[in-house]
Structure formats: C-alpha cells, structure tokens
Design an enzyme around this catalytic site. Sequence first.
Site, PDB file in Angstrom:
ATOM      1  N   LYS A 197       0.868  -1.189   0.000  1.00 31.75           N
ATOM      2  CA  LYS A 197       0.000   0.000   0.000  1.00 31.75           C
ATOM      3  C   LYS A 197       0.901   1.234   0.000  1.00 31.75           C
ATOM      4  O   LYS A 197       1.428   1.634   1.029  1.00 31.75           O
ATOM      5  CB  LYS A 197      -0.884  -0.026   1.249  1.00 31.75           C
ATOM      6  CG  LYS A 197      -2.235   0.657   1.091  1.00 31.75           C
ATOM      7  CD  LYS A 197      -2.185   2.139   0.780  1.00 31.75           C
ATOM      8  CE  LYS A 197      -1.937   2.967   2.014  1.00 31.75           C
ATOM      9  NZ  LYS A 197      -1.761   4.414   1.688  1.00 31.75           N
ATOM     10  N   GLY A 249       6.406   4.811   8.643  1.00 31.61           N
ATOM     11  CA  GLY A 249       5.620   6.034   8.684  1.00 31.61           C
ATOM     12  C   GLY A 249       5.693   6.648  10.064  1.00 31.61           C
ATOM     13  O   GLY A 249       6.658   6.436  10.807  1.00 31.61           O
ATOM     14  N   SER A 250       4.663   7.378  10.429  1.00 32.42           N
ATOM     15  CA  SER A 250       4.692   8.111  11.681  1.00 32.42           C
ATOM     16  C   SER A 250       4.496   7.187  12.886  1.00 32.42           C
ATOM     17  O   SER A 250       3.871   6.131  12.774  1.00 32.42           O
ATOM     18  CB  SER A 250       3.584   9.165  11.672  1.00 32.42           C
ATOM     19  OG  SER A 250       2.323   8.536  11.522  1.00 32.42           O
ATOM     20  N   GLU A 252       2.668   7.807  15.371  1.00 30.85           N
ATOM     21  CA  GLU A 252       1.229   7.837  15.657  1.00 30.85           C
ATOM     22  C   GLU A 252       0.484   6.714  14.903  1.00 30.85           C
ATOM     23  O   GLU A 252      -0.276   5.948  15.498  1.00 30.85           O
ATOM     24  CB  GLU A 252       0.729   9.217  15.215  1.00 30.85           C
ATOM     25  CG  GLU A 252      -0.693   9.519  15.490  1.00 30.85           C
ATOM     26  CD  GLU A 252      -1.113  10.779  14.702  1.00 30.85           C
ATOM     27  OE1 GLU A 252      -0.240  11.505  14.169  1.00 30.85           O
ATOM     28  OE2 GLU A 252      -2.324  11.004  14.614  1.00 30.85           O
ATOM     29  N   GLY A 254       1.917   4.146  13.526  1.00 28.53           N
ATOM     30  CA  GLY A 254       2.535   2.881  13.947  1.00 28.53           C
ATOM     31  C   GLY A 254       1.782   2.253  15.109  1.00 28.53           C
ATOM     32  O   GLY A 254       1.566   1.041  15.155  1.00 28.53           O
ATOM     33  N   GLU A 271       8.967   0.922  11.249  1.00 26.40           N
ATOM     34  CA  GLU A 271      10.067   1.878  11.129  1.00 26.40           C
ATOM     35  C   GLU A 271       9.408   3.249  11.222  1.00 26.40           C
ATOM     36  O   GLU A 271       8.708   3.666  10.312  1.00 26.40           O
ATOM     37  CB  GLU A 271      10.796   1.652   9.811  1.00 26.40           C
ATOM     38  CG  GLU A 271      12.217   2.157   9.836  1.00 26.40           C
ATOM     39  CD  GLU A 271      12.289   3.589   9.384  1.00 26.40           C
ATOM     40  OE1 GLU A 271      12.168   4.482  10.262  1.00 26.40           O
ATOM     41  OE2 GLU A 271      12.433   3.833   8.189  1.00 26.40           O
ATOM     42  N   CYS A 305      13.190  10.207   8.050  1.00 27.54           N
ATOM     43  CA  CYS A 305      12.971   9.785   9.429  1.00 27.54           C
ATOM     44  C   CYS A 305      14.258   9.897  10.236  1.00 27.54           C
ATOM     45  O   CYS A 305      14.217  10.065  11.444  1.00 27.54           O
ATOM     46  CB  CYS A 305      12.431   8.365   9.457  1.00 27.54           C
ATOM     47  SG  CYS A 305      13.373   7.263   8.416  1.00 27.54           S
ATOM     48  N   GLU A 402       9.056  15.690  15.697  1.00 26.16           N
ATOM     49  CA  GLU A 402       9.532  15.482  14.333  1.00 26.16           C
ATOM     50  C   GLU A 402       8.825  16.469  13.406  1.00 26.16           C
ATOM     51  O   GLU A 402       7.598  16.487  13.323  1.00 26.16           O
ATOM     52  CB  GLU A 402       9.230  14.046  13.899  1.00 26.16           C
ATOM     53  CG  GLU A 402       9.753  13.740  12.522  1.00 26.16           C
ATOM     54  CD  GLU A 402       9.674  12.253  12.190  1.00 26.16           C
ATOM     55  OE1 GLU A 402       8.619  11.649  12.399  1.00 26.16           O
ATOM     56  OE2 GLU A 402      10.685  11.715  11.707  1.00 26.16           O
TER      57      GLU A 402
HETATM   58  P1  ADP Z   1       3.329  10.585   7.209  1.00 25.81           P
HETATM   59  O1  ADP Z   1       3.068  11.270   8.515  1.00 25.81           O
HETATM   60  O2  ADP Z   1       4.758  10.450   6.856  1.00 25.81           O
HETATM   61  O3  ADP Z   1       2.431  11.000   6.087  1.00 25.81           O
HETATM   62  P2  ADP Z   1       1.744   8.355   7.884  1.00 25.81           P
HETATM   63  O4  ADP Z   1       2.168   7.513   9.016  1.00 25.81           O
HETATM   64  O5  ADP Z   1       0.561   9.232   8.029  1.00 25.81           O
HETATM   65  O6  ADP Z   1       3.030   9.105   7.453  1.00 25.81           O
HETATM   66  O7  ADP Z   1       1.491   7.475   6.590  1.00 25.81           O
HETATM   67  C1  ADP Z   1       2.355   6.456   6.160  1.00 25.81           C
HETATM   68  C2  ADP Z   1       1.530   5.412   5.440  1.00 25.81           C
HETATM   69  O8  ADP Z   1       0.555   4.883   6.339  1.00 25.81           O
HETATM   70  C3  ADP Z   1       0.749   5.915   4.240  1.00 25.81           C
HETATM   71  O9  ADP Z   1       0.776   4.898   3.246  1.00 25.81           O
HETATM   72  C4  ADP Z   1      -0.646   6.100   4.790  1.00 25.81           C
HETATM   73  O10 ADP Z   1      -1.665   6.003   3.819  1.00 25.81           O
HETATM   74  C5  ADP Z   1      -0.731   4.943   5.754  1.00 25.81           C
HETATM   75  N1  ADP Z   1      -1.712   5.107   6.832  1.00 25.81           N
HETATM   76  C6  ADP Z   1      -2.229   6.251   7.349  1.00 25.81           C
HETATM   77  N2  ADP Z   1      -3.096   5.975   8.349  1.00 25.81           N
HETATM   78  C7  ADP Z   1      -3.123   4.628   8.480  1.00 25.81           C
HETATM   79  C8  ADP Z   1      -3.796   3.720   9.353  1.00 25.81           C
HETATM   80  N3  ADP Z   1      -4.624   4.141  10.311  1.00 25.81           N
HETATM   81  N4  ADP Z   1      -3.560   2.397   9.208  1.00 25.81           N
HETATM   82  C9  ADP Z   1      -2.703   1.954   8.275  1.00 25.81           C
HETATM   83  N5  ADP Z   1      -2.044   2.747   7.417  1.00 25.81           N
HETATM   84  C10 ADP Z   1      -2.244   4.072   7.514  1.00 25.81           C
END
Ligand code: ADP
Length: 498
Positions: A197, A249-250, A252, A254, A271, A305, A402
């Site tokens: 995804k 990703g973030s 939060e 995670g 990560e 990151c 961050e």
């Molecule tokens: P950033 O803050 O760098 O945009 P995110 O953590 O929001 O990073 O997003 C990283 C990835 O996680 C993206 O592919 C996003 O679509 C996906 N994502 C966002 N929210 C969720 C969720 N609740 N569950 C799973 N994947 C998510």
Amino acid sequence: TATVEFPLHTEVREFVSGPLELLIGGHWVPAASGRTFPTYDPANGEKIAEVSHGEAEDVNRAVAAARKAFDEGPWAAMKPNERERLIWRIGDLLSERAEIFGQLEALDNGKSAAIATAVDTNWAADVFRYYAGWATKIEGSTVNVSMPFAPDAQFHAYTLREPVGVCGQIIPWNFPLLMAAWKIAPALAAGNTVVLKPAEQTPLTALLLGKLFEEAGFPPGVVNIVTGFGDAGAALAAHDGVDKVAFTGSTEVGKKIVQAASGNLKKVSLELGGKSPNVVFADADLDLAVPGSVNAWMFNHGQCCVAGTRLYVEDTIFEEFTQAVAQAASQVKIGPGLDPETQLGPMVSQEQFDRVSRYLGEGLADGARALTGGKRWGDTGYFIEPTVFVDVKPEFSIVREEIFGPVVAAMPFNAEQGVAAAANNSEYGLAAGVWTRDVAKAHRTAKELKAGSVWVNQYNGFDTAMPFGGYKQSGWGRELGAAALDLYTQTKSVNIAL
Ligand code: ADP
C-alpha cells in the site's frame, strides 16, 4: 509550470496519462468502487494524474490473490534460485530505467530528479539484487539435542527457516520507490507474497515498479499493489488473511497498526519517526562537519525519518559552527525537482507544507532565533526556506517533535559534562551523528547514544547490508541486511527420534 519548463521523458508522459490501476492477482484493475484520486506535483500544486482509489474491498481482493499465490504456489514452492533470478531481474530493469523512475519520482514527490535517479532508484535496484542473492542462502541449522530424561535415545534435529506468508506492507511518501524496495525485496527472497500500500501522496513509482514484476515474469499474485489512503492501510493491517504487516511512517500511525494487527496477532515490524541528534565536538574536521551537518538535516528537504535535526555543538565552536551551517544552508539552490540545478525541492504536499510552517511559527513564538530561513520560499508550490534555529530550549516543540522539513535546532554543549544525556533525551531513537577526530571519543559516544544507527564523521551512512531500525518509539525490528530476513521468515524446529 515546472512540467512545461522541464520536459518529461515520453515514457513518463505516457505512464501518467494512465490508466493507473491496482495490481491484483497479475491484473491491472480499477478500484471496486470505480473511484480515483488525484496526485499532485508539489512544485506547483498541479494535478499529475488520477490513480485508482483502493479501499477495504480492494484490499480483500489483493489479500486473496496473495494468499492463493502463497498457499497454492507457485511462489513459496519455487526453487530459491528461480526466485533469485526473478528478483535480480527487477534490480536490472530498475537500473536500465533509472532515469525514467527518477523523473517520475521527482514529479510526484518533489525531490531532485538527479538524486531520485542516483540515490533512490539505483539504491532500490541494489536492494533487489542484494536480496536476490539471499534467496539461495537462507539456511536452518542442525542441532545437537541431549534430553536429560531420555539419555539413551538418539535424535536428528534441525531447524527450517520458512516464509511467514502473506505480507502487508505500508509505506510513506518520502522515499516512495526505495521504501517499496526495502519492503518487497526481502519478503520475496524469503518466499513470501506481498500486498503493498503506497502512500497516497506518491503512488506513481510503485505502480511503475508493478509493471516490472509483470515484465520480469513473476507469477500472478506474488506482488499486489493497492493505491489508496490510510483506510486501505488500516484494512490491510487488520486483515485476518495477512500473516505479517510491515510499516514505515509516523509513530502515531505505527501505534494504530499495532492495535489493528492484534486481531490475528500477525507479526509486526515498524520503522517510525525520529528526532535524531547530531553531535559535533570541537576537535572535528570542520571542513567535513559543516557540509555533513547540513546534509544531516536537509537531505530530502528534511523529509527523512533519520534527519539530524537536533544539532549539538561543543560550546567553544558553537558560534562559528552554527554561522557556517546557516551560511551553507542559505546558499542552496531551491527549485522544482525536475530542474537539474535544484538542491532543495518543495515539501511533498500542502498538508506537509502547513505542518512545517506551523512549527516555524511555534519556534519563533517560543523565542528561538532563526540564523537563516524561518519562512516560506516563493509564492507557488510548497517550498520552505532552510532554517537554522538557535536560542532554543529542550522543551520547545521544534526540539522535541519530528518536523519533517528543512529545519534544525542547534544547541551548545559542554564537553566535560558529556552530551549523550541531552542527545538521548527523546522518545525517539532512530539515528545519530558524531563528528570528532578522536577515535576513542567516537567509539565511546557511539556506545552511549541510544539509537539504531550511529554515523561517525558522516551522516546518512546507510548500506544495504547494514541493519536499520529504531530504539524506543522509533520502531520494532530491523530492515536491510540479513536482519530483514528475520522479519520475513519463521523458524521451525524438527526433531526426529532415530
Ligand atoms: P506521514 O506522517 O509520513 O504522512 P503516515 O504515518 O501518516 O506518514 O502514513 C504512512 C503510510 O501509512 C501511508 O501509506 C498512509 O496512507 C498509511 N496510513 C495512514 N493511516 C493509516 C492507518 N490508520 N492504518 C494503516 N495505514 C495508515
């Protein structure tokens, strides 16, 4: 606009003209809902393309295809050297088309096309070849067993390392192609199947990568790609047909992944974010440390990151060093990624631009002083001036949180009191930099820093063979190197009574 000024390769133009659909079970298909979503050029805010808007139902279809390819074959049952050959081919195809991928990445993400070609794409190719080599080298071991309650019995015992199964992989927008490679390559080498995804801001290079799996001759369903938003990621993380979820990703999100994964207790690797310290001692080679420290927080526009955004400088050189860093930062060429001259491109999206702008405002309101930067650059696109803050306190949001933009907070330290405690004062622990000519000091400091990667007299010192991941709230597990294979294999103990 940027796209008119800097002409696109024919292949890039044709690709973005679509249709840009989901890759499920070896077919390109529209989203079940028929919906699409736009992706934008962050250098000018204009729409590049419409991409299929995958949702839970599409995730279901993709997981079913990945399940079938795993459970019924041929993938998991395929000979390791056949998997090796196919994965290697992806690396070669990427290398052959590095410029196409680089330009597409620059268009979608905003980073410099030259860097997207030389770093993102060539490294992604290298990652595929590295893990292709591992496909034939994943081994169990034989074990000498000696059960005290059966002293006379004899056994032949060994371990098998088997794939985990269907892997859901959710990636961010900062290194769209490279993160896809880090995730997909080790999973495939170990015999898993994948549902990827990509991030909604940057779906394009993952889809072009999807074409390469077809071209290389992968069996259908081994790699599936569902473009969409967080809800599609959430559906993947929660899906009972998924055996493992890998997320970058973030922090939060995670935490949400961990909760979603708890339904079937699928394996989880994460990560996550960082607020990495970069420590400069007075005895450092300043000719290296100045540009190296700028690279630490400014590479990829600070959208890393690992960005070294807490700059700790020994007090005796603090003034001189921070002035030099500000001077170097103020001279970078800002512009669209497609411009070959560009060193610093735009933030990836309006949302990210707003977020970084908010932090700049908070820093100034808290009383920080900007040696350079502190505001938007230009009046179109999502550009932010590189910003060096001094006069900061540890409790400021620009020091704790961050930002994911070209913003650094510099703080002096007194060598005798040690710097590690200040550097470690963070909920994160992803990476750290150390600059000194004193070898013993370098090793001591590297040991004291609570971070998954420590780079000495350099920053961003990644290598495909070196494990990468976070301490504390920066993550679970290690990617890259042989360590990533631990994420994508499970060990079976077999004990035979002779
Ligand atoms: P950033 O803050 O760098 O945009 P995110 O953590 O929001 O990073 O997003 C990283 C990835 O996680 C993206 O592919 C996003 O679509 C996906 N994502 C966002 N929210 C969720 C969720 N609740 N569950 C799973 N994947 C998510």
